[in-house]
Design a protein around this motif. Structure first.
Motif, PDB file in Angstrom:
ATOM      1  N   VAL A 124       0.877  -1.173   0.000  1.00 36.65           N
ATOM      2  CA  VAL A 124       0.000   0.000   0.000  1.00 36.65           C
ATOM      3  C   VAL A 124       0.910   1.216   0.000  1.00 36.65           C
ATOM      4  CG1 VAL A 124      -1.736   1.284   1.279  1.00 36.65           C
ATOM      5  CG2 VAL A 124      -1.829  -1.213   1.226  1.00 36.65           C
ATOM      6  N   SER A 125       0.661   2.170  -0.903  1.00 40.99           N
ATOM      7  CA  SER A 125       1.624   3.252  -1.075  1.00 40.99           C
ATOM      8  C   SER A 125       0.991   4.625  -0.907  1.00 40.99           C
ATOM      9  CB  SER A 125       2.260   3.169  -2.462  1.00 40.99           C
ATOM     10  OG  SER A 125       1.279   3.346  -3.471  1.00 40.99           O
ATOM     11  N   GLY A 126       1.858   5.622  -0.787  1.00 41.09           N
ATOM     12  CA  GLY A 126       1.418   7.004  -0.686  1.00 41.09           C
ATOM     13  C   GLY A 126       2.554   7.947  -1.011  1.00 41.09           C
ATOM     14  N   ILE A 127       2.223   9.238  -1.129  1.00 34.89           N
ATOM     15  CA  ILE A 127       3.222  10.251  -1.440  1.00 34.89           C
ATOM     16  C   ILE A 127       3.019  11.468  -0.556  1.00 34.89           C
ATOM     17  CG2 ILE A 127       1.814  11.171  -3.316  1.00 34.89           C
ATOM     18  CD1 ILE A 127       4.423  11.862  -4.797  1.00 34.89           C
ATOM     19  N   VAL A 128       4.120  12.061  -0.129  1.00 30.13           N
ATOM     20  CA  VAL A 128       4.093  13.289   0.673  1.00 30.13           C
ATOM     21  C   VAL A 128       4.938  14.325  -0.050  1.00 30.13           C
ATOM     22  CG1 VAL A 128       4.693  14.362   2.875  1.00 30.13           C
ATOM     23  CG2 VAL A 128       3.867  11.990   2.827  1.00 30.13           C
ATOM     24  N   HIS A 129       4.361  15.464  -0.382  1.00 28.76           N
ATOM     25  CA  HIS A 129       5.127  16.536  -1.007  1.00 28.76           C
ATOM     26  C   HIS A 129       5.831  17.344   0.084  1.00 28.76           C
ATOM     27  CE1 HIS A 129       3.891  15.853  -5.131  1.00 28.76           C
ATOM     28  NE2 HIS A 129       2.708  15.518  -4.641  1.00 28.76           N
ATOM     29  N   LEU A 130       7.078  17.669  -0.159  1.00 27.62           N
ATOM     30  CA  LEU A 130       7.946  18.232   0.871  1.00 27.62           C
ATOM     31  C   LEU A 130       8.100  19.740   0.728  1.00 27.62           C
ATOM     32  CD1 LEU A 130      10.687  15.448   0.737  1.00 27.62           C
ATOM     33  CD2 LEU A 130       8.757  15.626   2.330  1.00 27.62           C
ATOM     34  N   PRO A 131       8.367  20.427   1.846  1.00 30.89           N
ATOM     35  CA  PRO A 131       8.478  21.892   1.818  1.00 30.89           C
ATOM     36  C   PRO A 131       9.767  22.370   1.152  1.00 30.89           C
ATOM     37  CG  PRO A 131       9.005  21.065   4.005  1.00 30.89           C
ATOM     38  CD  PRO A 131       8.504  19.880   3.214  1.00 30.89           C
ATOM     39  N   THR A 132       9.686  23.545   0.548  1.00 32.01           N
ATOM     40  CA  THR A 132      10.862  24.200  -0.042  1.00 32.01           C
ATOM     41  C   THR A 132      10.860  25.669   0.383  1.00 32.01           C
ATOM     42  OG1 THR A 132       9.590  24.587  -2.066  1.00 32.01           O
ATOM     43  CG2 THR A 132      11.020  22.654  -2.043  1.00 32.01           C
ATOM     44  N   PRO A 133      11.148  25.953   1.672  1.00 30.36           N
ATOM     45  CA  PRO A 133      11.069  27.327   2.165  1.00 30.36           C
ATOM     46  C   PRO A 133      11.993  28.307   1.453  1.00 30.36           C
ATOM     47  CG  PRO A 133      12.150  25.882   3.756  1.00 30.36           C
ATOM     48  CD  PRO A 133      11.523  25.003   2.733  1.00 30.36           C
ATOM     49  N   GLU A 134      13.090  27.816   0.878  1.00 26.30           N
ATOM     50  CA  GLU A 134      14.006  28.686   0.134  1.00 26.30           C
ATOM     51  C   GLU A 134      13.698  28.687  -1.357  1.00 26.30           C
ATOM     52  OE1 GLU A 134      17.025  30.624   1.132  1.00 26.30           O
ATOM     53  OE2 GLU A 134      15.659  30.609   2.839  1.00 26.30           O
ATOM     54  N   GLY A 135      12.613  27.982  -1.749  1.00 32.43           N
ATOM     55  CA  GLY A 135      12.314  27.856  -3.167  1.00 32.43           C
ATOM     56  C   GLY A 135      13.112  26.721  -3.781  1.00 32.43           C
TER      57      GLY A 135
END
Length: 269
Positions: A124-135
């Motif tokens: 069973v799978s999933g995805i988490v998009h990660l932060p890019t505070p510096e762009g």
């Protein structure tokens, strides 16, 4: 002949101990990470590296493999595949007979670019998009949860952290660690993490995770493949679980600018 009460007690205790031992059975997993350089042979540009990658994977026979720099149906892949766009995960599925997952981090070149994951068994799978505070370039975590022996679970997660900004790597590793540790069962984090031992994101992760290569005692450099100078490709296991690192290997392969990392680890649950 009558059996004495003490002997009966001894038999019951022995059966109990055997049952407890069965409840804490040990399973070995072969874990792998490989930055595949968008499916192109790094040292022979214009040539696909998929068959070479598959040969390495088939030789190792991992239970799980994390892959970074993965293209899906981009114009770029057509440039070294006789003009045909390729979904690299699907191609490697065919060549390895494993179960493939793609986690798109960004739209790229008329297709997608991000993380790939292969597993020996359905998950069973999933995805988490990660932060890019510096762009900078978008990043993602893809994860696969495998259930075995009835109700035991293990989650294998794959990512590729920001290569530009330390602030991004710190933010990303915090989100990843918090998310995975809250799952409440054994977890593995693998990938091209773009940091070195002793850096801020490394130290944040080391508080709750074990760097498998360091724990085993042979942290070899992984990049560049033709003359390795740095170690930025890792496999980590959570400290909350009973992991036993049995071996760590960095196969000398040059299909990419990164070499793969392979860990064999036993898990007691």
């Amino acid at each position: 002949m009558k059996t004495s009460p003490l002997k009966i007690l001894y038999i019951l205790l022995t059966l109990c101990l055997l049952a407890c031992k069965d409840d804490e059975s040990t399973t070995e997993f072969t874990l792998m990470t490989y930055n595949i350089y968008h499916g192109e042979h790094y040292y022979n540009r214009g040539e696909s590296n998929l068959k070479g990658l598959a040969s390495v994977i088939n030789r190792v026979q991992p239970d799980f493999i994390a892959m970074q720099e993965v293209d899906s149906m981009t114009v770029r892949t057509a440039g070294f595949n006789q003009g045909l766009k390729k979904d690299l995960v699907k191609e490697l599925e065919k060549l390895t007979r494993m179960h493939g997952l793609f986690g798109k981090a960004i739209d790229y070149n008329e297709g997608g670019y991000g993380e790939g994951l292969l597993s020996a068994e359905p998950v069973v799978s999933g995805i988490v998009h990660l932060p890019t505070p510096e762009g900078g370039e978008g990043r993602a975590l893809i994860y696969a949860t495998y259930t075995y022996d009835g109700n035991k679970k293990v989650t294998f997660a794959a990512t590729h952290l920001c290569h530009e900004y330390e602030k991004n790597r710190v933010a990303q590793i915090r989100v990843i660690s918090d998310f995975l540790l809250k799952l409440g069962h054994p977890v593995v984090l693998a990938g091209d993490l773009n940091f070195r031992e002793g850096s801020a994101p490394y130290n944040i992760l080391a508080a709750h995770w074990t760097d498998a290569a360091k724990a085993f005692g042979n942290p070899e450099n992984t990049i560049p493949a033709n003359a390795p100078k740095s170690r930025i490709d890792y496999i980590w296991v959570d400290k909350n679980s009973a992991w036993d690192i049995r071996s760590v290997d960095v196969p000398k392969e040059d299909y990419s600018d990164h070499m793969p990392v392979v860990v064999k680890a036993k898990l007691k649950q």
